[in-house]
Design an enzyme around this catalytic site. Structure first.
Site, PDB file in Angstrom:
ATOM      1  N   HIS A  21      93.434  34.091  18.762  1.00 39.01           N
ATOM      2  CA  HIS A  21      94.513  34.611  19.724  1.00 39.01           C
ATOM      3  C   HIS A  21      95.647  35.674  19.364  1.00 39.01           C
ATOM      4  CE1 HIS A  21      93.794  29.915  20.928  1.00 39.01           C
ATOM      5  NE2 HIS A  21      93.035  30.865  21.716  1.00 39.01           N
ATOM      6  N   LYS A  45      96.564  16.399  29.767  1.00 42.03           N
ATOM      7  CA  LYS A  45      95.939  16.773  28.463  1.00 42.03           C
ATOM      8  C   LYS A  45      96.598  16.064  27.149  1.00 42.03           C
ATOM      9  CE  LYS A  45      92.954  20.488  27.500  1.00 42.03           C
ATOM     10  NZ  LYS A  45      92.945  22.016  27.209  1.00 42.03           N
ATOM     11  N   ARG A  94      84.819  35.273  24.165  1.00 40.09           N
ATOM     12  CA  ARG A  94      83.854  35.285  22.905  1.00 40.09           C
ATOM     13  C   ARG A  94      82.497  35.273  23.450  1.00 40.09           C
ATOM     14  NH1 ARG A  94      86.993  29.744  21.297  1.00 40.09           N
ATOM     15  NH2 ARG A  94      86.605  29.715  23.620  1.00 40.09           N
ATOM     16  N   SER A 132      89.784  26.583  19.192  1.00 36.00           N
ATOM     17  CA  SER A 132      91.010  25.376  18.787  1.00 36.00           C
ATOM     18  C   SER A 132      90.502  24.062  18.496  1.00 36.00           C
ATOM     19  CB  SER A 132      92.157  25.496  20.119  1.00 36.00           C
ATOM     20  OG  SER A 132      92.554  26.855  20.168  1.00 36.00           O
TER      21      SER A 132
END
Ligand code: ADP
Length: 170
Positions: A21, A45, A94, A132
């Site tokens: 990031h 979340k 990615r 993450s």
């Protein structure tokens, strides 16, 4: 002459913000006049860090970049981009794993607001494996976080989950 967008919003959960990031933010800061790192607030979340903690931590990491700011937001990302006077939504990508999701998100966002474009930066080859989710697992299991996250984030993860296993066994 067309007016080019000079601001970009880089949104994400950033739970936690890692070296991949950070690399995207630093490269974007060279390409755009202004970059807003936008920490999404999702009350559904159960994140490791609160939006306020994330904003503080990320600001510490990218605080040397004068054209970068960090803000938390809720609601539609395109709406937040408009609020920031940005017409670019920036996303990192990615390899193949991200493409399907990012492609769908980008098309959905262009249906919501055709004036906002999604721009993708490829992950740096050194960071394509970083996620993450994996970093949270490593932190929980007491693994060494070197090479995964910037130092201020490593310190916060250690404060939350305890020292890494080698340190514990010393
Ligand atoms: P989200 O939950 O919105 O996908 P993330 O915090 O996981 O948010 O990621 C934010 C952005 O950073 C996304 O565009 C994601 O594809 C990108 N990203 C994630 N990991 C990397 C990495 N290793 N290198 C570059 N970009 C990445």
């Amino acid at each position: 002459m067309k007016e080019f967008s000079r601001s970009a919003v880089y949104s994400g959960s950033f739970d936690p913000f890692h070296l991949g990031h950070e690399d995207i933010v630093r490269r974007a800061a060279d390409l755009f006049e202004e970059v807003v790192v936008a920490v999404g607030i999702n009350p559904e979340k159960r994140d490791t860090f609160t939006p306020e903690e994330k904003v503080e931590m990320i600001a510490e990491v990218v605080g040397d970049l004068p054209n970068v700011s960090v803000r938390a937001f809720s609601g539609l990302t395109v709406r937040f981009a408009r609020e920031c006077n940005a017409r670019v939504l920036l996303r990192g990508i990615r390899a193949l794993a991200d493409i399907e999701y990012e492609f769908t998100m980008s098309l959905t966002n262009s249906c919501l607001d055709a004036g906002v474009e999604t721009v993708f930066l490829m992950a740096h080859k050194e960071y394509t494996h970083l996620s993450s989710t994996l970093i949270r697992q490593i932190a929980e299991l007491g693994g060494d976080l070197k090479g995964f996250v910037p130092l201020p984030i490593k310190q916060r993860l250690r404060a939350k989950f305890g020292p890494n296993t080698e340190q514990r066994n010393q």
